[in-house]
Design a protein around this motif. Structure first.
Motif, PDB file in Angstrom:
ATOM      1  N   ASP A  51     -28.515  -2.077  46.420  1.00 59.40           N
ATOM      2  CA  ASP A  51     -28.812  -0.705  46.022  1.00 59.40           C
ATOM      3  C   ASP A  51     -27.688   0.186  46.548  1.00 59.40           C
ATOM      4  O   ASP A  51     -27.557   0.392  47.762  1.00 59.40           O
ATOM      5  CB  ASP A  51     -30.163  -0.252  46.577  1.00 59.40           C
ATOM      6  CG  ASP A  51     -30.613   1.075  45.996  1.00 59.40           C
ATOM      7  OD1 ASP A  51     -30.507   1.244  44.770  1.00 59.40           O
ATOM      8  OD2 ASP A  51     -31.062   1.949  46.764  1.00 59.40           O
ATOM      9  N   VAL A  52     -26.858   0.680  45.640  1.00 57.32           N
ATOM     10  CA  VAL A  52     -25.693   1.491  46.005  1.00 57.32           C
ATOM     11  C   VAL A  52     -26.099   2.963  46.020  1.00 57.32           C
ATOM     12  O   VAL A  52     -26.739   3.449  45.100  1.00 57.32           O
ATOM     13  CB  VAL A  52     -24.542   1.258  45.012  1.00 57.32           C
ATOM     14  CG1 VAL A  52     -23.365   2.174  45.330  1.00 57.32           C
ATOM     15  CG2 VAL A  52     -24.109  -0.193  45.056  1.00 57.32           C
ATOM     16  N   GLY A  53     -25.687   3.678  47.091  1.00 52.55           N
ATOM     17  CA  GLY A  53     -26.160   5.046  47.255  1.00 52.55           C
ATOM     18  C   GLY A  53     -27.625   5.032  47.632  1.00 52.55           C
ATOM     19  O   GLY A  53     -28.428   5.791  47.082  1.00 52.55           O
ATOM     20  N   VAL A  60     -34.635  -0.008  48.815  1.00 50.41           N
ATOM     21  CA  VAL A  60     -34.368  -1.249  49.553  1.00 50.41           C
ATOM     22  C   VAL A  60     -35.674  -1.824  50.086  1.00 50.41           C
ATOM     23  O   VAL A  60     -35.936  -3.032  49.976  1.00 50.41           O
ATOM     24  CB  VAL A  60     -33.375  -0.990  50.708  1.00 50.41           C
ATOM     25  CG1 VAL A  60     -33.198  -2.243  51.554  1.00 50.41           C
ATOM     26  CG2 VAL A  60     -32.030  -0.528  50.153  1.00 50.41           C
ATOM     27  N   ALA A  61     -36.512  -0.956  50.647  1.00 46.05           N
ATOM     28  CA  ALA A  61     -37.799  -1.410  51.169  1.00 46.05           C
ATOM     29  C   ALA A  61     -38.692  -1.941  50.051  1.00 46.05           C
ATOM     30  O   ALA A  61     -39.358  -2.979  50.212  1.00 46.05           O
ATOM     31  CB  ALA A  61     -38.492  -0.265  51.905  1.00 46.05           C
ATOM     32  N   GLU A  62     -38.715  -1.263  48.920  1.00 50.11           N
ATOM     33  CA  GLU A  62     -39.577  -1.698  47.817  1.00 50.11           C
ATOM     34  C   GLU A  62     -39.083  -3.010  47.205  1.00 50.11           C
ATOM     35  O   GLU A  62     -39.893  -3.872  46.822  1.00 50.11           O
ATOM     36  CB  GLU A  62     -39.661  -0.602  46.764  1.00 50.11           C
ATOM     37  CG  GLU A  62     -40.438   0.618  47.250  1.00 50.11           C
ATOM     38  CD  GLU A  62     -40.454   1.765  46.262  1.00 50.11           C
ATOM     39  OE1 GLU A  62     -41.281   2.688  46.438  1.00 50.11           O
ATOM     40  OE2 GLU A  62     -39.644   1.765  45.302  1.00 50.11           O
ATOM     41  N   ARG A  69     -33.994 -10.351  48.550  1.00 47.07           N
ATOM     42  CA  ARG A  69     -33.150 -10.001  49.691  1.00 47.07           C
ATOM     43  C   ARG A  69     -32.378  -8.748  49.269  1.00 47.07           C
ATOM     44  O   ARG A  69     -31.468  -8.814  48.437  1.00 47.07           O
ATOM     45  CB  ARG A  69     -32.177 -11.124  50.045  1.00 47.07           C
ATOM     46  CG  ARG A  69     -31.340 -10.774  51.282  1.00 47.07           C
ATOM     47  CD  ARG A  69     -30.050 -11.558  51.378  1.00 47.07           C
ATOM     48  NE  ARG A  69     -29.192 -10.978  52.408  1.00 47.07           N
ATOM     49  CZ  ARG A  69     -27.880 -11.085  52.434  1.00 47.07           C
ATOM     50  NH1 ARG A  69     -27.238 -11.763  51.493  1.00 47.07           N
ATOM     51  NH2 ARG A  69     -27.178 -10.526  53.401  1.00 47.07           N
ATOM     52  N   ALA A  70     -32.775  -7.618  49.802  1.00 51.65           N
ATOM     53  CA  ALA A  70     -32.212  -6.341  49.370  1.00 51.65           C
ATOM     54  C   ALA A  70     -31.214  -5.816  50.392  1.00 51.65           C
ATOM     55  O   ALA A  70     -31.449  -5.873  51.600  1.00 51.65           O
ATOM     56  CB  ALA A  70     -33.321  -5.320  49.159  1.00 51.65           C
ATOM     57  N   ILE A  71     -30.098  -5.293  49.884  1.00 53.56           N
ATOM     58  CA  ILE A  71     -29.047  -4.711  50.716  1.00 53.56           C
ATOM     59  C   ILE A  71     -28.835  -3.265  50.245  1.00 53.56           C
ATOM     60  O   ILE A  71     -28.688  -3.009  49.051  1.00 53.56           O
ATOM     61  CB  ILE A  71     -27.720  -5.486  50.577  1.00 53.56           C
ATOM     62  CG1 ILE A  71     -27.918  -6.959  50.933  1.00 53.56           C
ATOM     63  CG2 ILE A  71     -26.631  -4.861  51.439  1.00 53.56           C
ATOM     64  CD1 ILE A  71     -26.761  -7.844  50.518  1.00 53.56           C
ATOM     65  N   LEU A  92     -28.947  -2.552  55.896  1.00 54.71           N
ATOM     66  CA  LEU A  92     -28.382  -1.272  55.474  1.00 54.71           C
ATOM     67  C   LEU A  92     -26.975  -1.130  56.025  1.00 54.71           C
ATOM     68  O   LEU A  92     -26.746  -1.349  57.215  1.00 54.71           O
ATOM     69  CB  LEU A  92     -29.266  -0.121  55.971  1.00 54.71           C
ATOM     70  CG  LEU A  92     -30.710  -0.160  55.446  1.00 54.71           C
ATOM     71  CD1 LEU A  92     -31.633   0.637  56.349  1.00 54.71           C
ATOM     72  CD2 LEU A  92     -30.765   0.366  54.016  1.00 54.71           C
ATOM     73  N   ARG A  93     -26.026  -0.745  55.173  1.00 57.14           N
ATOM     74  CA  ARG A  93     -24.622  -0.727  55.557  1.00 57.14           C
ATOM     75  C   ARG A  93     -23.938   0.550  55.069  1.00 57.14           C
ATOM     76  O   ARG A  93     -24.236   1.046  53.985  1.00 57.14           O
ATOM     77  CB  ARG A  93     -23.891  -1.934  54.959  1.00 57.14           C
ATOM     78  CG  ARG A  93     -24.615  -3.263  55.184  1.00 57.14           C
ATOM     79  CD  ARG A  93     -23.887  -4.418  54.518  1.00 57.14           C
ATOM     80  NE  ARG A  93     -24.690  -5.640  54.560  1.00 57.14           N
ATOM     81  CZ  ARG A  93     -24.276  -6.821  54.106  1.00 57.14           C
ATOM     82  NH1 ARG A  93     -23.054  -6.936  53.576  1.00 57.14           N
ATOM     83  NH2 ARG A  93     -25.070  -7.877  54.178  1.00 57.14           N
TER      84      ARG A  93
END
Length: 258
Positions: A51-53, A60-62, A69-71, A92-93
């Protein structure tokens, strides 16, 4: 439309953005639209999605709740700090859409919501999307076209000027109408576009329409006095349940080449 609220005198730009994003997440239909984007991604157990932005990290949580595997990546270190407080277990990055902190071919899905209208170089961002996506991976872009906000008013000429003046304060206000062409030019296949229109009435819509005028007047794009009269009209409409706001949101999806 990214929801707007009147900032407090001590608010920072990130605080104001966070308030707008939180308000947008609470708008009628917002959750359903996010779920639609997850379905278009094919997000689920065994998939890795970006998920960008990502802002405060709700998507990300959803996505994680769906088994993916969400980033999450966001250019604002402060926004990532907020997201980490809200979702301590999330990946989260800090990173830029044009230079993602990920290796080649490392994600199955790429999602960007309310992002491309802020990018000076969307083609670079799509090149990065192609780089990090696996062959056959999915991309989903969501966003409003800032020139197509619809507000009912007794002063249609000023409303038209207001909408266009607010659009002109945005880096790429018409980015959403260009999603299809951008994706095709970047080599993506199976490009499809949907339009989901949120219709907001009464007090729910009042903060959005008043901030539309306040932001534009504060930037000196329109006369404050006339903007004030327009806001007064909208408040009267809200009090009598006559306020009407329509926000078309474009959702584009495509497949990365193998």
């Amino acid at each position: 439309m990214t929801s707007e609220t009147s900032p407090s005198p001590s608010a920072t730009p990130d605080d104001e953005l966070l308030a707008r994003l939180d308000a947008a997440d609470r708008l009628p239909g917002a959750e359903q639209l996010r779920c639609r984007s997850y379905a278009l991604l094919g997000a689920g157990p065994g998939s890795t999605v970006l998920d960008v932005g990502c802002g405060a990290g709700r998507a990300v949580a959803e996505l994680t709740e769906r088994g993916a595997r969400a980033i999450g990546v966001d250019a604002s270190a402060r926004m990532i700090a907020v997201a980490r407080r809200r979702w301590p277990a999330a990946d989260l990055r800090v990173g830029d859409a044009g230079e993602l902190p990920l290796p080649d071919g490392s994600v199955d899905g790429y999602r960007a919501d309310k992002v491309f209208h802020e990018l000076a170089d969307p083609r670079r961002a799509l090149a990065e999307a192609r780089r990090v996506l696996v062959g056959g991976g999915r991309i989903v872009l969501l966003g409003q076209d800032w020139d197509t906000v619809v507000v009912d008013s007794d002063d249609p000429a000023f409303t038209r000027a207001l909408v266009h003046a607010r659009a002109d304060l945005t880096t790429r206000p018409r980015a959403a109408r260009g999603y299809r062409a951008l994706l095709l030019d970047a080599g993506f296949a199976d490009v499809a576009v949907e339009v989901h229109t949120a219709v907001l009435t009464g007090p729910t819509a009042l903060p959005l329409v008043t901030a539309l005028a306040e932001t534009t007047a504060a930037a000196g794009a329109l006369p404050r006095e006339r903007a004030g009269r327009w806001i007064s009209e909208q408040r009267e409409r809200a009090a009598t349940d006559r306020l009407f706001l329509a926000l078309p949101v474009f959702t584009a999806s495509a497949t990365a080449p193998c």
